[in-house]
Motif scaffolding. Structure first.
Motif, mmCIF file in Angstrom:
data_model
loop_
_atom_site.group_PDB
_atom_site.id
_atom_site.type_symbol
_atom_site.label_atom_id
_atom_site.label_comp_id
_atom_site.label_asym_id
_atom_site.label_seq_id
_atom_site.Cartn_x
_atom_site.Cartn_y
_atom_site.Cartn_z
ATOM 1 N N GLY A 1 -3.371 -1.217 8.976
ATOM 2 C CA GLY A 1 -3.833 0.127 8.664
ATOM 3 C C GLY A 1 -3.131 1.183 9.487
ATOM 4 O O GLY A 1 -2.804 2.259 8.986
ATOM 5 N N LEU B 1 -7.494 7.407 -0.273
ATOM 6 C CA LEU B 1 -7.107 6.050 0.089
ATOM 7 C C LEU B 1 -8.248 5.428 0.872
ATOM 8 O O LEU B 1 -8.713 6.001 1.859
ATOM 9 N N ILE C 1 -11.626 4.895 6.091
ATOM 10 C CA ILE C 1 -11.393 3.589 6.696
ATOM 11 C C ILE C 1 -12.687 2.791 6.648
ATOM 12 O O ILE C 1 -13.716 3.231 7.151
ATOM 13 N N LEU D 1 -0.973 4.443 8.100
ATOM 14 C CA LEU D 1 -1.224 5.830 8.518
ATOM 15 C C LEU D 1 0.019 6.468 9.125
ATOM 16 O O LEU D 1 0.315 7.639 8.867
ATOM 17 N N LEU E 1 -8.930 2.415 3.183
ATOM 18 C CA LEU E 1 -8.016 1.586 3.959
ATOM 19 C C LEU E 1 -8.760 0.592 4.840
ATOM 20 O O LEU E 1 -9.712 0.950 5.523
ATOM 21 N N VAL F 1 -8.065 9.862 3.771
ATOM 22 C CA VAL F 1 -8.185 8.434 4.055
ATOM 23 C C VAL F 1 -9.609 8.118 4.507
ATOM 24 O O VAL F 1 -10.159 8.809 5.367
ATOM 25 N N CYS G 1 0.834 -1.205 0.000
ATOM 26 C CA CYS G 1 0.000 0.000 0.000
ATOM 27 C C CYS G 1 0.869 1.254 0.000
ATOM 28 O O CYS G 1 0.657 2.162 -0.802
#
Length: 68
Positions: free
Chosen positions: A39, A28, A59, A43, A30, A57, A16
């Motif tokens: 993850g 992104l 999640i 980060l 994630l 990002v 990644c």
């Protein structure tokens, strides 16, 4: 590519970060449970790299209990 969007996937946290460093990304998505760094590792690496620190990002997970 579909309707002007390009999707790039990675199998683990290390891949990644490598993919992110290959070029500018708009966002992104994630999964916190990624193997090889997870993850949280992704980060942390993103925060340390100025060219990635501003990438938004999102999640997403199917896990009911997780914490960052």
């Amino acid at each position: 590519m579909q309707d002007g969007f390009k999707f790039v996937t990675a199998q683990d946290g290390l891949e990644c970060i490598a993919r992110l460093r290959e070029g500018a990304q708009d966002v992104l998505v994630l999964e916190p449970q990624l193997p090889s760094g997870g993850g949280d590792g992704v980060l942390t690496a993103m925060q340390a790299l100025p060219e990635l620190a501003s990438v938004p990002v999102m999640i997403l997970t199917s896990c009911r209990t997780f914490a960052f």
